[in-house]
Write a protein that holds these residues in place. Structure first.
Motif, PDB file in Angstrom:
ATOM      1  N   TRP A  48      -5.231 -35.911 -34.136  1.00  0.00           N
ATOM      2  CA  TRP A  48      -4.121 -36.435 -34.909  1.00  0.00           C
ATOM      3  C   TRP A  48      -4.566 -36.180 -35.741  1.00  0.00           C
ATOM      4  N   LYS A  94      -1.241 -28.936 -36.634  1.00  0.00           N
ATOM      5  CA  LYS A  94      -0.765 -29.891 -37.505  1.00  0.00           C
ATOM      6  C   LYS A  94       0.026 -30.525 -38.773  1.00  0.00           C
ATOM      7  N   ASN A 132       1.361 -33.283 -39.999  1.00  0.00           N
ATOM      8  CA  ASN A 132       1.265 -34.971 -40.142  1.00  0.00           C
ATOM      9  C   ASN A 132       2.810 -35.052 -40.553  1.00  0.00           C
TER      10      ASN A 132
END
Length: 123
Positions: A53, A72, A74
């Motif tokens: 992540w 992704k 964030n």
């Protein structure tokens, strides 16, 4: 607790593309890694893609490498899976998973699961 909600599944012809999304909420600051898994009828859940992540390191099995891309955002706490060159054997329910320790590529190591989204690839 972390809540995960997948979206973007549907029916697509072989050779086509789909993009799945997974929105995370709750204690998202605790997430270390996220990933996608899938389960076809009568089969065990299997690893599709994973990402750390913070660093963004990505992991794929050979079955999807070069066709699927995990990414992704964030700021939006959202995970994506871009699936290209889809095959009938990619038909499955796709699940988003999150871990709080390490990047996990086995279903048994996932701490939080979404409810899944169905992807059907017709020949």
């Amino acid at each position: 607790q972390v809540q995960l909600l997948e979206s973007g599944g549907g029916v697509v012809q072989a050779g086509g593309s789909l993009r799945l999304s997974c929105a995370a909420s709750g204690r998202t600051f605790s997430i270390y890694g996220m990933g996608w898994f899938r389960q076809a009828p009568g089969k065990e859940r299997e690893f599709v893609a994973a990402i750390s992540w913070r660093r963004g390191d990505t992991y794929y099995p050979d079955s999807v490498k070069g066709r699927f891309t995990i990414s992704k955002d964030n700021a939006k706490n959202t995970l994506y899976l871009q699936m290209d060159s889809l095959k009938p054997e990619d038909t499955a329910v796709y699940y988003c998973g999150a871990t709080v320790r390490g990047v996990v590529t086995t279903p048994g190591g996932v701490h939080y699961w979404g409810k899944g989204t169905l992807v059907t690839v017709s020949s």
